[in-house]
Structures are given as C-alpha cells and as structure tokens.
Design a protein around this motif. Structure first.
Motif, PDB file in Angstrom:
ATOM      1  N   LEU A  17       0.835  -1.205   0.000  1.00 27.01           N
ATOM      2  CA  LEU A  17       0.000   0.000   0.000  1.00 27.01           C
ATOM      3  C   LEU A  17       0.866   1.251   0.000  1.00 27.01           C
ATOM      4  O   LEU A  17       0.622   2.197  -0.761  1.00 27.01           O
ATOM      5  N   SER A  20       2.491   1.776  -3.301  1.00 28.31           N
ATOM      6  CA  SER A  20       1.502   2.300  -4.255  1.00 28.31           C
ATOM      7  C   SER A  20       1.198   3.764  -3.991  1.00 28.31           C
ATOM      8  O   SER A  20       1.043   4.553  -4.928  1.00 28.31           O
ATOM      9  N   LEU A 130      -9.401   7.076 -13.302  1.00 30.18           N
ATOM     10  CA  LEU A 130     -10.349   6.471 -12.363  1.00 30.18           C
ATOM     11  C   LEU A 130     -11.775   6.888 -12.726  1.00 30.18           C
ATOM     12  O   LEU A 130     -12.010   8.036 -13.113  1.00 30.18           O
ATOM     13  N   VAL A 141     -10.937   6.461   1.473  1.00 30.06           N
ATOM     14  CA  VAL A 141      -9.937   5.665   2.193  1.00 30.06           C
ATOM     15  C   VAL A 141      -8.691   6.506   2.495  1.00 30.06           C
ATOM     16  O   VAL A 141      -8.084   6.375   3.558  1.00 30.06           O
TER      17      VAL A 141
ATOM     18  N   GLN B 137      -8.304  -2.228  -0.001  1.00 32.46           N
ATOM     19  CA  GLN B 137      -9.142  -1.362  -0.831  1.00 32.46           C
ATOM     20  C   GLN B 137      -8.315  -0.186  -1.373  1.00 32.46           C
ATOM     21  O   GLN B 137      -8.360   0.142  -2.556  1.00 32.46           O
ATOM     22  N   ALA B 138      -7.528   0.427  -0.486  1.00 31.65           N
ATOM     23  CA  ALA B 138      -6.686   1.555  -0.883  1.00 31.65           C
ATOM     24  C   ALA B 138      -5.655   1.104  -1.909  1.00 31.65           C
ATOM     25  O   ALA B 138      -5.402   1.782  -2.908  1.00 31.65           O
ATOM     26  N   TYR B 139      -5.072  -0.061  -1.664  1.00 33.23           N
ATOM     27  CA  TYR B 139      -4.070  -0.580  -2.592  1.00 33.23           C
ATOM     28  C   TYR B 139      -4.670  -0.777  -3.974  1.00 33.23           C
ATOM     29  O   TYR B 139      -4.086  -0.364  -4.984  1.00 33.23           O
ATOM     30  N   VAL B 141      -7.248   0.628  -5.434  1.00 25.40           N
ATOM     31  CA  VAL B 141      -7.616   1.829  -6.171  1.00 25.40           C
ATOM     32  C   VAL B 141      -6.372   2.645  -6.551  1.00 25.40           C
ATOM     33  O   VAL B 141      -6.300   3.236  -7.624  1.00 25.40           O
ATOM     34  N   LEU B 142      -5.347   2.626  -5.713  1.00 23.25           N
ATOM     35  CA  LEU B 142      -4.103   3.320  -6.049  1.00 23.25           C
ATOM     36  C   LEU B 142      -3.393   2.602  -7.197  1.00 23.25           C
ATOM     37  O   LEU B 142      -2.738   3.233  -8.024  1.00 23.25           O
ATOM     38  N   ARG B 143      -3.554   1.288  -7.246  1.00 25.47           N
ATOM     39  CA  ARG B 143      -2.932   0.534  -8.328  1.00 25.47           C
ATOM     40  C   ARG B 143      -3.530   0.928  -9.676  1.00 25.47           C
ATOM     41  O   ARG B 143      -2.827   1.048 -10.679  1.00 25.47           O
ATOM     42  N   VAL B 144      -4.844   1.159  -9.699  1.00 27.05           N
ATOM     43  CA  VAL B 144      -5.488   1.621 -10.933  1.00 27.05           C
ATOM     44  C   VAL B 144      -4.877   2.961 -11.362  1.00 27.05           C
ATOM     45  O   VAL B 144      -4.534   3.175 -12.514  1.00 27.05           O
TER      46      VAL B 144
END
Lengths: 151, 151
Positions: A17, A20, A130, A141, B137-139, B141-144
C-alpha cells in the motif's frame, strides 16, 4: 516484489500500500507539474494560491498556510518567496497582530490561479484514469489515512 | 474548501482526491522518515536498498533503479552517492556491459535494510490507522491510478 517480500517478512499488505501511495503520488504530481509548467508555477505554489483564494479576506498568515498544507515552515517561506518574486502574492506584516506575516493574492495571482485551475480541471487533476466511483472510493480511504491520529 | 470550490468550478471530486493523495503521502512519509532517521537513512534510500535486495544478483543498473522507483536519474544518483558514502552500497562498472553502472548491497547495507524493515513493520508502514480491508481497498484503487497509461 510482493511475493519475495512475503517469503521474508510475512504479510506485505501495508508495504504494498505504501509503495503504491508513493508511486501514485509521484505519477499524479508529475502530470500536474507538466500542465502547470507553462504557467510558471509548481503544484506546491498552486496549492498556496488556491488556499489564499479560499480565505475570506484573500490573505492568510504564513503559519496558517503551513498548517493547512501540512508542510514545513521553510517550504511555505520558499513558495511565498517565489510567488512574491513572480508578482502573484504580496507579503506584509499583519497590522492587527504585528508578530504575524500575511500573504495575499494579487490580481495577477488570481489570474494565474484561474488559468491553472482551468488547465488542471481539463485533465481532471491527473486522475481521469479512475471512474467517478473509484475517485470517491479512493478519497474516502485516503481521508481515513489522513485523519488517523498518530502522535 | 470543497464547498467553496463547487461554487467556483463545479464537481470537486478529482480536486479533493488529489489533495487527499498529497496530504496522505506527506503524512505517511513523515511517519516513515521519523522511524528511519535513527538508522541514518531516508525512505528514498530505504527503497533503493530494498530494490537491490530483491534483485537476483543483489545488484542492479542505476537506470533500472530509476525506472522501477519512477524517480529521476538525478535522484537515483544522489541516493546512490549517499548510500556509497555510508558504506551501504558499492558502485561499479558492469563488466558485461561497460556502458552501465551497477549498484550492489554491501553486508552493512543488508544489515541496515533488515533493521529498517523491522522498524517499519513495527509501525505497519505508517498505515496502521487502516483496517486490513481498508488497506487492500486503498491498494487496489491506487494501483489503478498507477497503471493508467497517460502519455
């Protein structure tokens, strides 16, 4: 890297995380800086201009700027120095409290802020990859992460 | 600020998200730097050490390090300069391709990396304010955000 990591130190979720978070911030910042460069400002300076425009009086004490943007006083001073040199901001002693220094937007500063905002909105602040739902999810988040009391 | 913004330029989701991304990154980075400071390294240098430890040979070309960490070649050079001065990394011309410079971990570098990782794991990489579900969840969406092709 995540798999190698799990062999070595167990659950890699937090490490992944954070990696990222750092890479996403770097990428988004690079996109924003690319759009702002022709206007002669950085994203850090854009944030200062925007913050000043949001204040009721159009001016704020330097200490308050640092607090709101969560940056070191030195960084605020540097950004304000540059903005003053560019004629986008004025700096003056607060007559109601002479220990404080106030920064205020100039008309030129408002014009650059308007152009910069237009340019940033045009690229959806670099997060147009996004969907709107994902943007809200990411915001929610990250807000938890920001608000965590960590003293 | 979000409300003021919506009066001025419409939907503020992307702007809010980017502001949150910047503030969350600053906060998490400050937590990581605080833990690493006693060990004499920054998080940027920690990431270089970790990347080297993940490589099969324990060494990597400087160009590859910049690419993987998505940082400017100058930043890689600076980090490597400091790590070499600290005796944590060695730098040598790649004998199989003399145009390339390789960085490699020293035993001292491995020891500092181990201690630093232990210290970072102890604070869950600064994201212990999030539940495991939120971290995933954070991971995601940040990956996107990271993987968005943006050229």
């Amino acid at each position: 890297a995540g798999e190698l990591w799990e062999e070595h130190v167990g659950d890699a979720t937090a490490m992944r995380l954070v990696t990222s978070l750092m890479r996403a911030q770097q990428l988004v910042l690079a996109r924003l800086e690319a759009v702002l460069k022709p206007l002669g400002i950085t994203f850090a300076r854009y944030e200062v201009l925007r913050l000043l425009s949001f204040s009721r009086a159009g001016s704020l004490p330097l200490s308050k700027i640092g607090e709101r943007l969560m940056v070191h006083p030195t960084s605020v001073t540097n950004a304000i120095d540059r903005l003053v040199a560019q004629g986008l901001v004025t700096r003056a002693v607060d007559e109601s409290d002479r220990r404080r220094v106030l920064a205020a937007l100039t008309p030129e500063g408002r014009a650059v802020l308007r152009d910069a905002t237009e340019a940033l909105v045009a690229i959806d602040f670099g997060v147009d990859g996004l969907t709107s739902g994902q943007q809200h999810q990411a915001y929610d988040v990250l807000r938890v992460l920001r608000s965590t009391d960590w003293t």
